[in-house]
Write a protein that holds these residues in place. Structure first.
Motif, PDB file in Angstrom:
ATOM      1  N   GLY A   1     -25.737  17.089  12.922  1.00  0.00           N
ATOM      2  CA  GLY A   1     -25.188  17.754  14.158  1.00  0.00           C
ATOM      3  C   GLY A   1     -26.142  16.747  15.203  1.00  0.00           C
ATOM      4  O   GLY A   1     -25.537  16.943  16.332  1.00  0.00           O
ATOM      5  N   GLN A   2     -26.784  15.802  14.820  1.00  0.00           N
ATOM      6  CA  GLN A   2     -27.199  14.772  15.865  1.00  0.00           C
ATOM      7  C   GLN A   2     -26.012  13.888  16.181  1.00  0.00           C
ATOM      8  O   GLN A   2     -26.294  13.092  17.146  1.00  0.00           O
ATOM      9  CB  GLN A   2     -28.341  14.177  15.432  1.00  0.00           C
ATOM     10  CG  GLN A   2     -29.502  15.079  15.375  1.00  0.00           C
ATOM     11  CD  GLN A   2     -30.294  15.746  16.495  1.00  0.00           C
ATOM     12  OE1 GLN A   2     -30.158  14.939  17.599  1.00  0.00           O
ATOM     13  NE2 GLN A   2     -30.275  17.049  16.335  1.00  0.00           N
ATOM     14  N   PHE A   3     -25.128  13.732  15.285  1.00  0.00           N
ATOM     15  CA  PHE A   3     -23.887  12.609  15.514  1.00  0.00           C
ATOM     16  C   PHE A   3     -22.911  13.456  16.336  1.00  0.00           C
ATOM     17  O   PHE A   3     -21.967  14.374  15.891  1.00  0.00           O
ATOM     18  CB  PHE A   3     -23.340  12.400  14.266  1.00  0.00           C
ATOM     19  CG  PHE A   3     -22.236  11.321  14.316  1.00  0.00           C
ATOM     20  CD1 PHE A   3     -22.702  10.059  14.813  1.00  0.00           C
ATOM     21  CD2 PHE A   3     -20.992  11.763  14.073  1.00  0.00           C
ATOM     22  CE1 PHE A   3     -21.847   9.124  15.030  1.00  0.00           C
ATOM     23  CE2 PHE A   3     -20.033  10.741  14.154  1.00  0.00           C
ATOM     24  CZ  PHE A   3     -20.558   9.412  14.852  1.00  0.00           C
ATOM     25  N   PRO A   4     -22.494  13.273  17.740  1.00  0.00           N
ATOM     26  CA  PRO A   4     -21.689  13.860  18.644  1.00  0.00           C
ATOM     27  C   PRO A   4     -20.205  13.409  18.061  1.00  0.00           C
ATOM     28  O   PRO A   4     -19.920  12.484  17.550  1.00  0.00           O
ATOM     29  CB  PRO A   4     -21.641  13.315  19.934  1.00  0.00           C
ATOM     30  CG  PRO A   4     -23.012  12.864  20.076  1.00  0.00           C
ATOM     31  CD  PRO A   4     -23.352  12.189  18.501  1.00  0.00           C
ATOM     32  N   GLN A   5     -19.403  14.585  17.943  1.00  0.00           N
ATOM     33  CA  GLN A   5     -18.031  14.414  17.400  1.00  0.00           C
ATOM     34  C   GLN A   5     -17.028  15.173  18.364  1.00  0.00           C
ATOM     35  O   GLN A   5     -17.102  16.105  18.925  1.00  0.00           O
ATOM     36  CB  GLN A   5     -18.031  15.121  15.942  1.00  0.00           C
ATOM     37  CG  GLN A   5     -18.787  14.273  14.933  1.00  0.00           C
ATOM     38  CD  GLN A   5     -18.703  15.006  13.614  1.00  0.00           C
ATOM     39  OE1 GLN A   5     -19.108  16.100  13.475  1.00  0.00           O
ATOM     40  NE2 GLN A   5     -18.407  14.254  12.602  1.00  0.00           N
ATOM     41  N   GLY A   6     -15.843  14.550  18.287  1.00  0.00           N
ATOM     42  CA  GLY A   6     -14.676  15.348  18.985  1.00  0.00           C
ATOM     43  C   GLY A   6     -14.268  16.381  18.234  1.00  0.00           C
ATOM     44  O   GLY A   6     -14.786  16.659  16.966  1.00  0.00           O
ATOM     45  N   VAL A   7     -13.318  17.369  18.930  1.00  0.00           N
ATOM     46  CA  VAL A   7     -13.192  18.688  18.422  1.00  0.00           C
ATOM     47  C   VAL A   7     -11.524  18.590  18.509  1.00  0.00           C
ATOM     48  O   VAL A   7     -11.082  18.078  19.509  1.00  0.00           O
ATOM     49  CB  VAL A   7     -13.531  19.941  19.418  1.00  0.00           C
ATOM     50  CG1 VAL A   7     -13.189  20.852  18.705  1.00  0.00           C
ATOM     51  CG2 VAL A   7     -15.262  19.792  19.405  1.00  0.00           C
ATOM     52  N   VAL A   8     -10.952  19.080  17.338  1.00  0.00           N
ATOM     53  CA  VAL A   8      -9.335  18.947  17.448  1.00  0.00           C
ATOM     54  C   VAL A   8      -9.057  20.280  16.827  1.00  0.00           C
ATOM     55  O   VAL A   8      -9.532  21.036  16.183  1.00  0.00           O
ATOM     56  CB  VAL A   8      -8.676  18.022  16.473  1.00  0.00           C
ATOM     57  CG1 VAL A   8      -9.091  16.503  16.951  1.00  0.00           C
ATOM     58  CG2 VAL A   8      -9.374  18.195  14.862  1.00  0.00           C
ATOM     59  N   ALA A   9      -7.855  20.778  17.627  1.00  0.00           N
ATOM     60  CA  ALA A   9      -7.221  21.856  17.039  1.00  0.00           C
ATOM     61  C   ALA A   9      -5.950  21.461  15.981  1.00  0.00           C
ATOM     62  O   ALA A   9      -5.168  20.548  16.447  1.00  0.00           O
ATOM     63  CB  ALA A   9      -6.633  22.613  17.649  1.00  0.00           C
ATOM     64  N   ILE A  10      -5.892  21.687  14.955  1.00  0.00           N
ATOM     65  CA  ILE A  10      -4.857  21.329  13.885  1.00  0.00           C
ATOM     66  C   ILE A  10      -3.724  22.636  13.815  1.00  0.00           C
ATOM     67  O   ILE A  10      -4.521  23.625  13.223  1.00  0.00           O
ATOM     68  CB  ILE A  10      -5.269  20.823  12.503  1.00  0.00           C
ATOM     69  CG1 ILE A  10      -6.076  19.613  12.749  1.00  0.00           C
ATOM     70  CG2 ILE A  10      -4.208  20.813  11.794  1.00  0.00           C
ATOM     71  CD1 ILE A  10      -6.868  19.280  11.739  1.00  0.00           C
ATOM     72  N   ALA A  11      -2.694  22.562  14.177  1.00  0.00           N
ATOM     73  CA  ALA A  11      -1.688  23.810  14.185  1.00  0.00           C
ATOM     74  C   ALA A  11      -0.245  23.691  13.817  1.00  0.00           C
ATOM     75  O   ALA A  11       0.211  22.472  14.031  1.00  0.00           O
ATOM     76  CB  ALA A  11      -1.988  24.598  15.635  1.00  0.00           C
ATOM     77  N   ALA A  12       0.177  24.674  13.415  1.00  0.00           N
ATOM     78  CA  ALA A  12       1.529  24.688  13.061  1.00  0.00           C
ATOM     79  C   ALA A  12       2.177  26.167  12.892  1.00  0.00           C
ATOM     80  O   ALA A  12       1.190  27.166  12.820  1.00  0.00           O
ATOM     81  CB  ALA A  12       2.031  24.107  11.699  1.00  0.00           C
ATOM     82  N   GLU A  13       3.484  26.483  13.076  1.00  0.00           N
ATOM     83  CA  GLU A  13       4.007  27.512  12.786  1.00  0.00           C
ATOM     84  C   GLU A  13       4.209  27.578  11.236  1.00  0.00           C
ATOM     85  O   GLU A  13       4.556  26.833  10.827  1.00  0.00           O
ATOM     86  CB  GLU A  13       5.293  27.771  13.519  1.00  0.00           C
ATOM     87  CG  GLU A  13       5.047  28.186  14.925  1.00  0.00           C
ATOM     88  CD  GLU A  13       6.325  28.618  15.543  1.00  0.00           C
ATOM     89  OE1 GLU A  13       7.544  28.741  14.949  1.00  0.00           O
ATOM     90  OE2 GLU A  13       6.144  29.389  16.755  1.00  0.00           O
ATOM     91  N   VAL A  14       3.782  28.932  10.694  1.00  0.00           N
ATOM     92  CA  VAL A  14       3.778  29.095   9.390  1.00  0.00           C
ATOM     93  C   VAL A  14       4.455  30.288   9.323  1.00  0.00           C
ATOM     94  O   VAL A  14       4.033  31.395   9.797  1.00  0.00           O
ATOM     95  CB  VAL A  14       2.417  29.167   8.607  1.00  0.00           C
ATOM     96  CG1 VAL A  14       2.741  29.507   7.258  1.00  0.00           C
ATOM     97  CG2 VAL A  14       1.999  27.865   8.662  1.00  0.00           C
ATOM     98  N   GLN A  15       5.790  30.366   8.743  1.00  0.00           N
ATOM     99  CA  GLN A  15       6.457  31.661   8.698  1.00  0.00           C
ATOM    100  C   GLN A  15       6.780  32.438  10.115  1.00  0.00           C
ATOM    101  O   GLN A  15       6.436  33.480  10.112  1.00  0.00           O
ATOM    102  CB  GLN A  15       5.902  32.764   7.549  1.00  0.00           C
ATOM    103  CG  GLN A  15       5.957  31.985   6.044  1.00  0.00           C
ATOM    104  CD  GLN A  15       5.328  33.037   5.159  1.00  0.00           C
ATOM    105  OE1 GLN A  15       4.958  34.275   5.552  1.00  0.00           O
ATOM    106  NE2 GLN A  15       5.211  32.379   3.963  1.00  0.00           N
ATOM    107  N   GLU A  16       6.866  31.419  11.000  1.00  0.00           N
ATOM    108  CA  GLU A  16       7.238  31.876  12.347  1.00  0.00           C
ATOM    109  C   GLU A  16       5.945  32.548  13.146  1.00  0.00           C
ATOM    110  O   GLU A  16       5.860  33.047  14.270  1.00  0.00           O
ATOM    111  CB  GLU A  16       8.345  33.009  12.473  1.00  0.00           C
ATOM    112  CG  GLU A  16       9.581  32.429  11.925  1.00  0.00           C
ATOM    113  CD  GLU A  16      10.749  33.566  12.183  1.00  0.00           C
ATOM    114  OE1 GLU A  16      10.622  34.350  13.000  1.00  0.00           O
ATOM    115  OE2 GLU A  16      11.559  33.160  11.673  1.00  0.00           O
TER     116      GLU A  16
END
Length: 170
Positions: free
Chosen positions: A20-35
């Motif tokens: 946790g001492q290593f700062p990291q970017g944050v991403v959202a990985i997203a897609a529509e699955v069965q609408e």
């Protein structure tokens, strides 16, 4: 290369705190699955893995209920870097309340089902290039098919188990 891991000489909770001492970017990985929109929020994202082909990676815990849906049922994935102004969005998307995750969250969905968040400093449209197991995580290598970015937008980092803003020193 030895595939057998040596017994650690430290407590796993200490390792978590240390990493946790290593700062990291944050991403959202997203897609529509069965609408239905599905999203995974991750701080274990790496850019610059390869320029030719254009590849990035993300590490996903085996306990994730969302990753199998995205991996197995979506053909394309949107990866949105979470910006400074989107801290509340990151918390909302990562919540256990699956039904309310996208409520009020601006997003666009392309013809292949990839979801990107509005206002993100950087986004990618990707597809899975390869995947392999690494301990208690799967490492997904994603091929970048398209991208967009806003050079004026500020990023957000995850550091010491908290979301934090980036501020210049000078």
């Amino acid at each position: 290369m030895n595939s057998e891991a040596a017994a650690p000489r430290f407590d796993p909770l200490d390792l978590r705190k240390a990493l946790g001492q290593f700062p990291q970017g944050v991403v959202a990985i997203a897609a529509e699955v069965q609408e239905n929109p599905e999203v995974l929020v991750a701080s274990s994202f790496t850019v610059g893995v390869s320029l030719e082909p254009a590849l990035v990676t993300v590490a996903v815990q085996h306990t994730s209920a969302t990753w199998p849906k995205l991996r197995d049922e979506a053909t394309h994935l949107g990866v949105s870097v979470i910006g400074r102004e989107q801290c509340h969005v990151a918390r909302q998307l990562a919540s256990k309340d699956r039904a309310g995750r996208f409520e009020g969250v601006g997003r666009s969905v392309d013809g292949d089902g990839a979801i990107v968040l509005e206002g993100s400093p950087l986004w990618f449209k990707t597809r899975i290039f390869s995947q392999f197991t690494a301990g208690d995580h799967d490492i997904a290598v994603l091929e970048i098919l398209d991208l967009g970015f806003d050079e004026d937008a500020q990023g957000l980092v995850f550091h010491q188990s908290q979301f934090k803003e980036l501020n210049p020193l000078l």
